[in-house]
Motif scaffolding. Structure first.
Motif, PDB file in Angstrom:
ATOM      1  N   ASN A 126       0.804  -1.231   0.000  1.00 19.94           N
ATOM      2  CA  ASN A 126       0.000   0.000   0.000  1.00 19.94           C
ATOM      3  C   ASN A 126       0.840   1.287   0.000  1.00 19.94           C
ATOM      4  O   ASN A 126       0.288   2.387   0.046  1.00 19.94           O
ATOM      5  CB  ASN A 126      -0.957   0.036   1.208  1.00 19.94           C
ATOM      6  N   GLU A 127       2.164   1.155   0.001  1.00 20.89           N
ATOM      7  CA  GLU A 127       3.022   2.343  -0.016  1.00 20.89           C
ATOM      8  C   GLU A 127       3.951   2.363  -1.228  1.00 20.89           C
ATOM      9  O   GLU A 127       4.329   3.426  -1.710  1.00 20.89           O
ATOM     10  CB  GLU A 127       3.856   2.419   1.270  1.00 20.89           C
ATOM     11  N   GLY A 128       4.332   1.199  -1.714  1.00 22.60           N
ATOM     12  CA  GLY A 128       5.245   1.138  -2.849  1.00 22.60           C
ATOM     13  C   GLY A 128       6.700   1.094  -2.424  1.00 22.60           C
ATOM     14  O   GLY A 128       7.032   0.712  -1.300  1.00 22.60           O
ATOM     15  N   TRP A 129       7.566   1.500  -3.326  1.00 17.60           N
ATOM     16  CA  TRP A 129       9.005   1.418  -3.088  1.00 17.60           C
ATOM     17  C   TRP A 129       9.477   2.508  -2.138  1.00 17.60           C
ATOM     18  O   TRP A 129       9.127   3.669  -2.287  1.00 17.60           O
ATOM     19  CB  TRP A 129       9.774   1.505  -4.403  1.00 17.60           C
ATOM     20  N   THR A 130      10.267   2.110  -1.153  1.00 17.56           N
ATOM     21  CA  THR A 130      10.766   3.042  -0.145  1.00 17.56           C
ATOM     22  C   THR A 130      11.907   3.890  -0.702  1.00 17.56           C
ATOM     23  O   THR A 130      12.475   3.594  -1.757  1.00 17.56           O
ATOM     24  CB  THR A 130      11.278   2.285   1.087  1.00 17.56           C
ATOM     25  N   GLU A 131      12.247   4.952   0.018  1.00 17.51           N
ATOM     26  CA  GLU A 131      13.371   5.803  -0.354  1.00 17.51           C
ATOM     27  C   GLU A 131      14.647   4.954  -0.392  1.00 17.51           C
ATOM     28  O   GLU A 131      14.962   4.248   0.563  1.00 17.51           O
ATOM     29  CB  GLU A 131      13.538   6.927   0.669  1.00 17.51           C
ATOM     30  N   PRO A 132      15.385   4.991  -1.497  1.00 16.03           N
ATOM     31  CA  PRO A 132      16.562   4.123  -1.629  1.00 16.03           C
ATOM     32  C   PRO A 132      17.664   4.468  -0.625  1.00 16.03           C
ATOM     33  O   PRO A 132      17.842   5.629  -0.246  1.00 16.03           O
ATOM     34  CB  PRO A 132      17.038   4.387  -3.064  1.00 16.03           C
ATOM     35  N   LYS A 133      18.395   3.431  -0.206  1.00 19.94           N
ATOM     36  CA  LYS A 133      19.550   3.602   0.678  1.00 19.94           C
ATOM     37  C   LYS A 133      20.768   2.975   0.015  1.00 19.94           C
ATOM     38  O   LYS A 133      20.660   1.984  -0.699  1.00 19.94           O
ATOM     39  CB  LYS A 133      19.289   2.949   2.037  1.00 19.94           C
ATOM     40  N   LEU A 134      21.920   3.576   0.287  1.00 20.19           N
ATOM     41  CA  LEU A 134      23.162   3.073  -0.289  1.00 20.19           C
ATOM     42  C   LEU A 134      23.451   1.662   0.218  1.00 20.19           C
ATOM     43  O   LEU A 134      23.351   1.392   1.417  1.00 20.19           O
ATOM     44  CB  LEU A 134      24.321   4.002   0.075  1.00 20.19           C
ATOM     45  N   VAL A 135      23.786   0.750  -0.696  1.00 13.51           N
ATOM     46  CA  VAL A 135      24.156  -0.614  -0.310  1.00 13.51           C
ATOM     47  C   VAL A 135      25.521  -0.572   0.365  1.00 13.51           C
ATOM     48  O   VAL A 135      26.478   0.003  -0.171  1.00 13.51           O
ATOM     49  CB  VAL A 135      24.191  -1.530  -1.552  1.00 13.51           C
ATOM     50  N   SER A 136      25.623  -1.191   1.536  1.00 13.41           N
ATOM     51  CA  SER A 136      26.871  -1.115   2.299  1.00 13.41           C
ATOM     52  C   SER A 136      28.045  -1.757   1.572  1.00 13.41           C
ATOM     53  O   SER A 136      29.198  -1.389   1.797  1.00 13.41           O
ATOM     54  CB  SER A 136      26.684  -1.788   3.664  1.00 13.41           C
ATOM     55  N   ALA A 137      27.766  -2.704   0.684  1.00 14.35           N
ATOM     56  CA  ALA A 137      28.850  -3.372  -0.050  1.00 14.35           C
ATOM     57  C   ALA A 137      29.361  -2.533  -1.206  1.00 14.35           C
ATOM     58  O   ALA A 137      30.361  -2.896  -1.844  1.00 14.35           O
ATOM     59  CB  ALA A 137      28.369  -4.726  -0.574  1.00 14.35           C
ATOM     60  N   SER A 138      28.706  -1.415  -1.512  1.00 14.96           N
ATOM     61  CA  SER A 138      29.127  -0.562  -2.614  1.00 14.96           C
ATOM     62  C   SER A 138      30.332   0.268  -2.194  1.00 14.96           C
ATOM     63  O   SER A 138      30.434   0.702  -1.043  1.00 14.96           O
ATOM     64  CB  SER A 138      27.982   0.358  -3.046  1.00 14.96           C
ATOM     65  N   ASP A 139      31.258   0.475  -3.109  1.00 18.26           N
ATOM     66  CA  ASP A 139      32.479   1.240  -2.856  1.00 18.26           C
ATOM     67  C   ASP A 139      32.294   2.631  -3.456  1.00 18.26           C
ATOM     68  O   ASP A 139      32.280   2.790  -4.674  1.00 18.26           O
ATOM     69  CB  ASP A 139      33.675   0.526  -3.500  1.00 18.26           C
ATOM     70  N   SER A 140      32.169   3.632  -2.602  1.00 10.52           N
ATOM     71  CA  SER A 140      31.866   4.980  -3.082  1.00 10.52           C
ATOM     72  C   SER A 140      33.013   5.609  -3.857  1.00 10.52           C
ATOM     73  O   SER A 140      32.832   6.629  -4.515  1.00 10.52           O
ATOM     74  CB  SER A 140      31.491   5.891  -1.905  1.00 10.52           C
ATOM     75  N   SER A 141      34.208   5.023  -3.792  1.00  5.60           N
ATOM     76  CA  SER A 141      35.334   5.547  -4.558  1.00  5.60           C
ATOM     77  C   SER A 141      35.454   4.866  -5.913  1.00  5.60           C
ATOM     78  O   SER A 141      36.376   5.148  -6.680  1.00  5.60           O
ATOM     79  CB  SER A 141      36.637   5.357  -3.771  1.00  5.60           C
ATOM     80  N   ALA A 142      34.523   3.942  -6.213  1.00 12.37           N
ATOM     81  CA  ALA A 142      34.594   3.175  -7.456  1.00 12.37           C
ATOM     82  C   ALA A 142      33.263   3.243  -8.186  1.00 12.37           C
ATOM     83  O   ALA A 142      32.285   3.802  -7.699  1.00 12.37           O
ATOM     84  CB  ALA A 142      34.962   1.714  -7.155  1.00 12.37           C
ATOM     85  N   TRP A 143      33.243   2.672  -9.395  1.00 10.48           N
ATOM     86  CA  TRP A 143      32.006   2.532 -10.181  1.00 10.48           C
ATOM     87  C   TRP A 143      31.419   1.165  -9.877  1.00 10.48           C
ATOM     88  O   TRP A 143      32.030   0.141 -10.147  1.00 10.48           O
ATOM     89  CB  TRP A 143      32.333   2.652 -11.671  1.00 10.48           C
ATOM     90  N   ASP A 144      30.233   1.126  -9.292  1.00  6.02           N
ATOM     91  CA  ASP A 144      29.532  -0.126  -9.000  1.00  6.02           C
ATOM     92  C   ASP A 144      28.172  -0.077  -9.690  1.00  6.02           C
ATOM     93  O   ASP A 144      27.388   0.848  -9.452  1.00  6.02           O
ATOM     94  CB  ASP A 144      29.315  -0.305  -7.490  1.00  6.02           C
ATOM     95  N   GLY A 145      27.879  -1.066 -10.544  1.00  2.00           N
ATOM     96  CA  GLY A 145      26.620  -1.023 -11.268  1.00  2.00           C
ATOM     97  C   GLY A 145      26.166  -2.373 -11.767  1.00  2.00           C
ATOM     98  O   GLY A 145      26.737  -3.405 -11.437  1.00  2.00           O
ATOM     99  N   SER A 146      25.105  -2.368 -12.554  1.00  2.80           N
ATOM    100  CA  SER A 146      24.456  -3.528 -13.181  1.00  2.80           C
ATOM    101  C   SER A 146      24.339  -4.726 -12.237  1.00  2.80           C
ATOM    102  O   SER A 146      24.905  -5.777 -12.490  1.00  2.80           O
ATOM    103  CB  SER A 146      25.174  -3.916 -14.482  1.00  2.80           C
TER     104      SER A 146
END
Length: 686
Positions: free
Chosen positions: A273-293
């Motif tokens: 009844n609310e849909g998709w929540t506000e996205p949060k950064l995945v802890s396994a993602s490296d903010s100094s790198a390109w992480d995708g797909s």
């Protein structure tokens, strides 16, 4: 395409931009100089369309500068993923005498994308022969030469499935990575109001209501207002098996508050009844790198994704990370060298039967990105090109399939509606009794029941084997050197470990058996000669499995190492140890070369040397003498910081007394005169 190539490249830096502008200002009119400057600024900022338009306005330019101008135009096309358009400008640059080792590689790659395979072979070989120090491109060039031998074999592999352009979804802009979920076709597309530097709208995640046979397709609408950020690129969503969790890629916003300068993974949950929540950064993602797909495994416990984080194989690698029931992530693990290459591996997808599909430009393919499948059996992972019609000479990626057997992929091949388009195969309805036969061990049409003794079958018991050996010659002034000690070390994370030790016989050493995909250092010692080390890499040298024609194939690589005679008074010139005008501090490019001198001094602990520094002719004799002395002393201080005893080092400033170019006329020639050399003063007894 939502990849590392979609983001303005900051890695390609014009080191001599200011110098180039100063030189060209003498040869260009004000209007053309303005266009050139605007072209450079646009190029460095990633606005390649504008750069091309501005560079193209520069018509009246000195003959010697035409090569550099055309090279910049070629690079602007390449960096905006328009490889074929770059070809004539690379050719004009080469015709004008422009020299750039990496340009030979990129030109060859563009030729391959244009299916000019014979010319591509010549250019890749030219790049290899240039002995470039770019390890990643060297490995890729070696792989590409092998790949070009396989082109005809790859083309013979052709699926009978018929794929159609999903024209109801595709536009002249970008659409890619489509999947079916709950009666909707969910995909990534460039539809936002904000326009990217390449002239295309920003990327977002959209959905369209579709019928089971795709005969009716509804209008595109954002997947969720909470997901759609007007200031960011978003794409490649993946959903957990229960549909309650979504992970997707999101780019930076360009604002200071953005914690990441690149692309990261985000997670959102579907609340009733609310849909998709506000996205949060995945802890396994490296903010100094390109992480995708990203892509979920079929059980929802593992996430596969692509990243260029430190420690990978060269470009974008595929990683996996476990996720527990509460959404906590473990430590990402690289999928290994069976899958990852010095090129880019991205857009992973796990099928219902557990096969990993992905796109790569590092494995043998028809052009740029090709689609591959990796299957693990008996502890060994085998990677296979899907062949035609999945792949073309352009980018092919974003493979996915649904429970009905429909297959989707993305391509920017000729004949599409615009940029990246989605293609699909509509599977016929399955008869009820066919489902039970899929895993029938007695069914000869079951792909799992192939001949286990067929050596061409990845699951075969009679696998083909390839052995690799290294032989070498040690010479000095074309004369073979006998009894030289050759030590070979294996490199792992920058750490050297003993691998082999052998003496030369009539100058020859080996054969030494080498291991696939490993880096080595060859150190050669001989009394009265300067000890020398050279790198040797097995990356990219492995023969692709389809090219192995025998049960056992032995391949021997050759190398030649030239030693220099060592005596008191011998002078060695240090390459690229240059200084800015009126400066004596160590530049970043000089530090790279000085580190090589540090290694030479460590490998030759018995010698003491003089560091001689030279200036150009600008400035008085006294000023230049003092400046060169300070420059020589700055080198000694640098070497001392790196662990070389000052007792082995003497500084000597020669000023302008020993010029290489007597009448230097421009900045480039003056810089050649501003150099550093080292001379052997003493050779201690062992």
């Amino acid at each position: 395409m939502f990849s590392i190539h979609s983001i303005p490249s900051k890695t390609f830096i014009l080191r001599y931009t200011l110098l180039t502008v100063l030189i060209l200002s003498s040869f260009l009119g004000q209007a053309q100089l303005k266009s050139y400057k605007k072209g450079l600024t646009s190029f460095e900022s990633g606005y390649y369309d504008i750069a091309i338009k501005e560079f193209s306005k520069v018509k009246e330019i000195e003959e010697s500068k035409k090569g550099e101008l055309n090279f910049k135009i070629a690079e602007a096309y390449r960096l905006s993923n328009r490889w074929v358009e770059s070809i004539p400008f690379y050719e004009k640059a080469f015709e004008a005498g422009f020299v750039n080792n990496d340009a030979s590689f990129y030109y060859a790659y563009a030729l391959k994308a244009n299916e000019e395979y014979d010319k591509a072979k010549v250019s890749f070989q030219k790049y290899i022969d240039s002995k470039s120090t770019n390890k990643v491109l060297n490995e890729r060039a070696l792989r590409e030469l092998n790949t070009l031998l396989l082109i005809s074999d790859i083309k013979t592999k052709k699926s009978e499935l018929e794929f159609k352009n999903l024209s109801a979804i595709n536009t002249e802009n970008i659409e890619f990575s489509g999947i079916v979920k709950d009666g909707y076709f969910i995909y990534s597309a460039s539809k936002k109001d904000k326009v990217y530097s390449n002239g295309l709208p920003f990327l977002g995640i959209y959905q369209s209501k579709v019928s089971a046979d795709f005969s009716t397709v509804g209008p595109a609408e954002p997947l969720s207002k909470n997901i759609l950020d007007p200031d960011r690129n978003e794409g490649t969503p993946t959903f957990s098996p229960d549909g309650k969790i979504m992970i997707f890629a999101r780019g930076n916003s360009g604002k200071r508050k953005d914690i990441s300068p690149d692309v990261d993974l985000y997670i959102s949950r579907n609340v009733p009844n609310e849909g998709w929540t506000e996205p949060k950064l995945v802890s396994a993602s490296d903010s100094s790198a390109w992480d995708g797909s990203p892509a979920f495994s079929r059980d929802g416990k593992t996430i596969y994704f692509s990243s260029n984080r430190a420690g990978g194989s060269g470009g974008l690698d595929i990683y996996r990370v476990n996720m527990d029931a509460s959404g906590r992530f473990g430590n990402p693990a690289n999928m290994g060298k069976a899958i990852n290459t010095a090129g880019d591996e991205m857009f992973p997808f796990v099928s219902a039967d557990g096969k990993l599909f992905f796109a790569s430009d590092g494995h043998p393919g028809l052009g740029k990105l090709d689609i591959f499948v990796a299957v693990r059996s008996g502890g060994k992972t085998t990677v296979e090109n899907l062949g035609l019609p999945y792949n073309s000479s352009m980018d092919d990626f974003g493979y996915s399939s649904d429970d009905a057997g429909n297959i989707f992929f993305t391509s920017n091949r000729a004949g599409g509606k615009g940029n990246d388009d989605i293609y699909y195969y509509l599977a016929p309805p399955k008869p009820v009794d066919e489902v039970a036969k899929v895993d029938d061990p007695n069914d000869p049409n079951n792909p799992n029941n192939v001949n286990k003794n067929d050596p061409n079958n990845p699951n075969s018991k009679s696998q083909k084997i390839a052995n690799y050996y290294l032989e070498g010659m040690v010479k000095s002034d074309k004369v073979s050197i006998d009894s030289a000690l050759v030590r070979i070390y294996k490199l792992d994370g920058g750490v050297e470990s003993d691998f082999a030790e052998i003496f030369t016989q009539n100058g020859k050493f080996g054969p030494v058996k080498m291991e696939e995909d490993e880096d080595y250092v060859i150190l050669v010692e001989k009394s009265t000669y300067l000890t020398k080390r050279e790198g040797f890499s097995m990356y990219g040298r492995s023969i692709p499995y389809p090219l192995l024609k025998k049960a056992v194939t032995d391949t021997t690589f050759q190398t030649e190492i030239n030693l220099e005679k060592l005596f008191v008074g011998k002078t060695f010139r240090l390459e690229n140890i240059y200084y800015d005008l009126d400066k004596f501090d160590i530049r970043a490019d000089a530090a790279v070369e000085l580190d090589k001198l540090v290694q030479i001094l460590k490998d030759n602990p018995l010698i003491k040397i003089e560091l001689g520094s030279h200036t150009d002719t600008r400035g008085s004799d006294l000023y230049n003498s003092r400046l060169s002395q300070r420059r020589a002393e700055s080198v000694i201080n640098y070497l001392a910081i790196k662990g070389i005893s000052k007792e082995r080092l003497t500084a000597k400033g020669y000023g302008e007394t020993e010029l290489i170019i007597q009448e230097a006329k421009n900045e480039e020639e003056h810089q050649i005169n501003r150099r550093t050399e080292f001379k052997v003063l003493e050779i201690a007894q062992e």
